[in-house]
Design a protein around this motif. Sequence first.
Motif, PDB file in Angstrom:
ATOM      1  N   LYS A  99       0.835  -1.217   0.000  1.00 42.46           N
ATOM      2  CA  LYS A  99       0.000   0.000   0.000  1.00 42.46           C
ATOM      3  C   LYS A  99       0.865   1.260   0.000  1.00 42.46           C
ATOM      4  O   LYS A  99       0.567   2.232  -0.705  1.00 42.46           O
ATOM      5  CB  LYS A  99      -0.944   0.018   1.210  1.00 42.46           C
ATOM      6  N   MET A 100       1.929   1.261   0.790  1.00 43.01           N
ATOM      7  CA  MET A 100       2.819   2.423   0.855  1.00 43.01           C
ATOM      8  C   MET A 100       3.540   2.627  -0.481  1.00 43.01           C
ATOM      9  O   MET A 100       3.708   3.761  -0.934  1.00 43.01           O
ATOM     10  CB  MET A 100       3.834   2.259   1.996  1.00 43.01           C
ATOM     11  N   THR A 101       3.919   1.531  -1.129  1.00 45.38           N
ATOM     12  CA  THR A 101       4.568   1.609  -2.435  1.00 45.38           C
ATOM     13  C   THR A 101       3.588   2.170  -3.469  1.00 45.38           C
ATOM     14  O   THR A 101       3.964   2.988  -4.304  1.00 45.38           O
ATOM     15  CB  THR A 101       5.090   0.218  -2.858  1.00 45.38           C
ATOM     16  N   GLU A 102       2.325   1.735  -3.392  1.00 44.85           N
ATOM     17  CA  GLU A 102       1.289   2.279  -4.285  1.00 44.85           C
ATOM     18  C   GLU A 102       1.151   3.784  -4.110  1.00 44.85           C
ATOM     19  O   GLU A 102       0.868   4.508  -5.062  1.00 44.85           O
ATOM     20  CB  GLU A 102      -0.071   1.637  -3.990  1.00 44.85           C
ATOM     21  N   LEU A 103       1.348   4.251  -2.877  1.00 45.53           N
ATOM     22  CA  LEU A 103       1.251   5.690  -2.599  1.00 45.53           C
ATOM     23  C   LEU A 103       2.493   6.452  -3.077  1.00 45.53           C
ATOM     24  O   LEU A 103       2.521   7.675  -3.028  1.00 45.53           O
ATOM     25  CB  LEU A 103       1.064   5.932  -1.095  1.00 45.53           C
ATOM     26  N   GLY A 104       3.516   5.718  -3.510  1.00 45.37           N
ATOM     27  CA  GLY A 104       4.697   6.353  -4.071  1.00 45.37           C
ATOM     28  C   GLY A 104       5.887   6.456  -3.132  1.00 45.37           C
ATOM     29  O   GLY A 104       6.871   7.129  -3.447  1.00 45.37           O
ATOM     30  N   PHE A 105       5.817   5.813  -1.973  1.00 44.58           N
ATOM     31  CA  PHE A 105       6.941   5.852  -1.037  1.00 44.58           C
ATOM     32  C   PHE A 105       7.974   4.792  -1.398  1.00 44.58           C
ATOM     33  O   PHE A 105       7.623   3.687  -1.798  1.00 44.58           O
ATOM     34  CB  PHE A 105       6.454   5.606   0.399  1.00 44.58           C
ATOM     35  N   ASP A 106       9.270   5.145  -1.241  1.00 40.85           N
ATOM     36  CA  ASP A 106      10.308   4.133  -1.428  1.00 40.85           C
ATOM     37  C   ASP A 106      10.607   3.478  -0.075  1.00 40.85           C
ATOM     38  O   ASP A 106      10.067   3.871   0.956  1.00 40.85           O
ATOM     39  CB  ASP A 106      11.574   4.726  -2.073  1.00 40.85           C
ATOM     40  N   ASP A 107      11.471   2.461  -0.086  1.00 43.03           N
ATOM     41  CA  ASP A 107      11.740   1.686   1.126  1.00 43.03           C
ATOM     42  C   ASP A 107      12.226   2.557   2.282  1.00 43.03           C
ATOM     43  O   ASP A 107      11.780   2.399   3.419  1.00 43.03           O
ATOM     44  CB  ASP A 107      12.769   0.581   0.844  1.00 43.03           C
ATOM     45  N   LYS A 108      13.154   3.483   1.996  1.00 40.86           N
ATOM     46  CA  LYS A 108      13.698   4.337   3.062  1.00 40.86           C
ATOM     47  C   LYS A 108      12.611   5.216   3.671  1.00 40.86           C
ATOM     48  O   LYS A 108      12.558   5.409   4.886  1.00 40.86           O
ATOM     49  CB  LYS A 108      14.844   5.199   2.534  1.00 40.86           C
ATOM     50  N   GLU A 109      11.729   5.738   2.825  1.00 39.29           N
ATOM     51  CA  GLU A 109      10.636   6.580   3.334  1.00 39.29           C
ATOM     52  C   GLU A 109       9.669   5.759   4.190  1.00 39.29           C
ATOM     53  O   GLU A 109       9.191   6.233   5.227  1.00 39.29           O
ATOM     54  CB  GLU A 109       9.878   7.227   2.178  1.00 39.29           C
ATOM     55  N   ILE A 110       9.403   4.534   3.757  1.00 38.22           N
ATOM     56  CA  ILE A 110       8.502   3.664   4.518  1.00 38.22           C
ATOM     57  C   ILE A 110       9.082   3.387   5.901  1.00 38.22           C
ATOM     58  O   ILE A 110       8.387   3.497   6.914  1.00 38.22           O
ATOM     59  CB  ILE A 110       8.234   2.345   3.756  1.00 38.22           C
ATOM     60  N   VAL A 111      10.371   3.063   5.944  1.00 42.56           N
ATOM     61  CA  VAL A 111      11.034   2.794   7.227  1.00 42.56           C
ATOM     62  C   VAL A 111      11.004   4.045   8.109  1.00 42.56           C
ATOM     63  O   VAL A 111      10.717   3.966   9.307  1.00 42.56           O
ATOM     64  CB  VAL A 111      12.480   2.293   7.014  1.00 42.56           C
ATOM     65  N   ARG A 112      11.258   5.204   7.528  1.00 43.37           N
ATOM     66  CA  ARG A 112      11.263   6.456   8.282  1.00 43.37           C
ATOM     67  C   ARG A 112       9.878   6.747   8.866  1.00 43.37           C
ATOM     68  O   ARG A 112       9.735   7.093  10.037  1.00 43.37           O
ATOM     69  CB  ARG A 112      11.720   7.604   7.383  1.00 43.37           C
ATOM     70  N   ILE A 113       8.843   6.582   8.059  1.00 45.71           N
ATOM     71  CA  ILE A 113       7.473   6.832   8.511  1.00 45.71           C
ATOM     72  C   ILE A 113       7.087   5.846   9.620  1.00 45.71           C
ATOM     73  O   ILE A 113       6.522   6.231  10.649  1.00 45.71           O
ATOM     74  CB  ILE A 113       6.481   6.738   7.325  1.00 45.71           C
ATOM     75  N   LEU A 114       7.408   4.587   9.409  1.00 47.77           N
ATOM     76  CA  LEU A 114       7.087   3.569  10.402  1.00 47.77           C
ATOM     77  C   LEU A 114       7.840   3.824  11.712  1.00 47.77           C
ATOM     78  O   LEU A 114       7.261   3.775  12.800  1.00 47.77           O
ATOM     79  CB  LEU A 114       7.417   2.179   9.856  1.00 47.77           C
ATOM     80  N   SER A 115       9.114   4.139  11.604  1.00 43.70           N
ATOM     81  CA  SER A 115       9.931   4.424  12.784  1.00 43.70           C
ATOM     82  C   SER A 115       9.373   5.621  13.549  1.00 43.70           C
ATOM     83  O   SER A 115       9.243   5.596  14.775  1.00 43.70           O
ATOM     84  CB  SER A 115      11.376   4.681  12.365  1.00 43.70           C
TER      85      SER A 115
END
Length: 126
Positions: A99-115
């Motif tokens: 879902k996050m990838t569909e929204l256009g986030f890359d792996d680093k952004e996903i980790v940052r948001i989750l953290s």
Amino acid sequence: MTWELQSDRPIYAQLIEQIELKICIGVFPLGSKLPSVRDLAKEASVNPNTMQKALAKLEEDGLLYTNRTSGRYVTEDIQMVKAVKRKKAQDHIKNFVDKMTELGFDDKEIVRILSSSLQKEDTKNE
């Protein structure tokens, strides 16, 4: 814990997922006797045949077993339950990342948001 069933997916598959969840969180503890098929079906508001199909699949997978004279029981194999729990966690993580990838986030952004989200939760719980 109530039964939450949606009409967009097969009911028996949802029953399997929810019974697995109930086992993982201890609603149905290891080694415990399950209610009868009829009682579970009534509680979930489904046809007993559908509930039977779900329970048969869980038995086939080894999460449940039948004692011919006294009904169905949850496995006592804690490693099996831990494996189911890990699989459920992996499924949730994959869904989240997709879902996050569909929204256009890359792996680093996903980790940052989750953290960041987890840190905010830790702060709230202190």
